[in-house]
Motif scaffolding. Sequence first.
Motif, short mmCIF file in Angstrom:
data_model
loop_
_atom_site.label_atom_id
_atom_site.label_comp_id
_atom_site.label_asym_id
_atom_site.label_seq_id
_atom_site.Cartn_x
_atom_site.Cartn_y
_atom_site.Cartn_z
N ARG A 148 24.23 56.81 -20.83
CA ARG A 148 25.49 56.77 -20.12
C ARG A 148 25.49 58.10 -19.15
O ARG A 148 25.95 58.78 -19.32
CB ARG A 148 26.56 56.46 -20.75
CG ARG A 148 26.69 55.34 -21.91
CD ARG A 148 28.02 55.30 -22.59
NE ARG A 148 28.01 56.21 -23.66
CZ ARG A 148 29.09 56.59 -24.43
NH1 ARG A 148 30.13 55.98 -24.39
NH2 ARG A 148 29.03 57.60 -25.23
N PRO B 211 29.28 59.90 -22.55
CA PRO B 211 29.09 59.69 -21.13
C PRO B 211 28.85 61.29 -20.61
O PRO B 211 29.62 62.13 -20.75
CB PRO B 211 30.43 59.15 -20.56
CG PRO B 211 31.03 58.61 -21.75
CD PRO B 211 30.71 59.39 -22.81
N ILE C 72 27.20 59.29 -15.24
CA ILE C 72 27.94 59.14 -14.07
C ILE C 72 27.44 60.20 -13.04
O ILE C 72 27.38 61.33 -13.37
CB ILE C 72 29.42 59.22 -14.19
CG1 ILE C 72 30.06 58.30 -15.35
CG2 ILE C 72 30.30 59.24 -13.03
CD1 ILE C 72 29.91 58.97 -16.70
N GLU C 73 27.10 59.99 -11.76
CA GLU C 73 26.51 60.65 -10.92
C GLU C 73 27.81 61.02 -9.79
O GLU C 73 27.95 59.87 -9.22
CB GLU C 73 25.31 60.27 -10.15
CG GLU C 73 24.05 59.81 -11.10
CD GLU C 73 22.96 59.44 -10.53
OE1 GLU C 73 23.09 58.54 -9.56
OE2 GLU C 73 21.64 59.62 -11.16
N THR C 74 27.76 62.20 -9.38
CA THR C 74 28.78 62.34 -8.44
C THR C 74 28.81 63.96 -7.94
O THR C 74 28.12 64.76 -8.69
CB THR C 74 30.38 62.21 -8.86
OG1 THR C 74 31.24 62.44 -7.81
CG2 THR C 74 30.50 63.23 -10.02
N VAL D 161 28.50 63.36 -16.93
CA VAL D 161 28.63 63.57 -15.56
C VAL D 161 27.66 64.60 -15.15
O VAL D 161 27.87 65.76 -15.45
CB VAL D 161 30.19 63.99 -15.36
CG1 VAL D 161 30.54 63.81 -13.97
CG2 VAL D 161 31.06 63.26 -15.93
#
Length: 311
Positions: free
Chosen positions: A229, A201, A231-233, A203
């Motif tokens: 995979r 994953p 995750i955007e933040t 980020v």
Amino acid sequence: MTSLYDPRIKMRHLQAFASVARQQTVQGAADTLSLTASAISKALSELETIIGKPMFKRTRKGLMTTAEGEQLLRHVLPALGLLRDGLNLAAGRQQKAGVYQVRIGVLPTTAAAVAPLAVQKLQSGYERVEIKVIAGTNMELLYLLREGELDMVVGRLPDPTLMFGLSFESLYSEPIIVLAAPSHPLATRQDLTANDLLAYPMVIPLPHTAVREAVDTFCLASGLTSLPRVIETLSDSFARSLVLSSDAVWFSPWGTVKRDLGAKVLMRLDINTQSTTGSIGLSLRAGVEISQSAQLMIDAIRTQARLWRES
């Protein structure tokens, strides 16, 4: 005598126009101005009738300014900011007696570097200091800066299209690096390639931010056209917790995680990301007089940036 402006245009037209341009929705603008959505829509309709051209177009991202709307926005935002400054000065609201007040906008991805140290420096030298720090994306913060709601923005060099009416002073440069937990399978491997990251994953920063653009460019140049995979933040605390408790890898500006790297809480993966190096600096309103308190903060930020470069 010919009027210098169309008397049909009122302040409510310009405020509604500027707020919709920032929020990209009528409802968002209505909430910001404490008005109804119908009042905002009416003001926009009247403004477009007066000008004779549409100011916005509907897109999947929301309401975006047309070419004519963008031209108007370049003049309206600085004008509203200057008007707010003038009204505050005339009313004596610009600064409390004996209190230094300063308002800073910081990108979450740069907030951990020089800004906190500069705040500490300023507070240690003056007894009465009120400092307001607002986090957000480049676009959000630069809008607030133009409107006079912020004295300065500390962050990565913005897209040139966002810089109208503003100036940028480069303080230092830093790359975006790839990190993982010390126990990660890739943590001790050498000569990694970007393709090695696809098994885990990833980020990454939010879309439409300067750091995300740098990451996207790096991935494209590395042949990573599809990330399975993601995750955007923009939350450093969330990304750090996720990486430490899983096998995720994290694209982060070096300055954000410098202390974690020094303490070996996180490990930098052996991937060359030098192409993502970008300039970090100060954005200010061009041609606008800076308050004494804002100048003190600017001086403190410059000092801490110099120490940061030297370290």
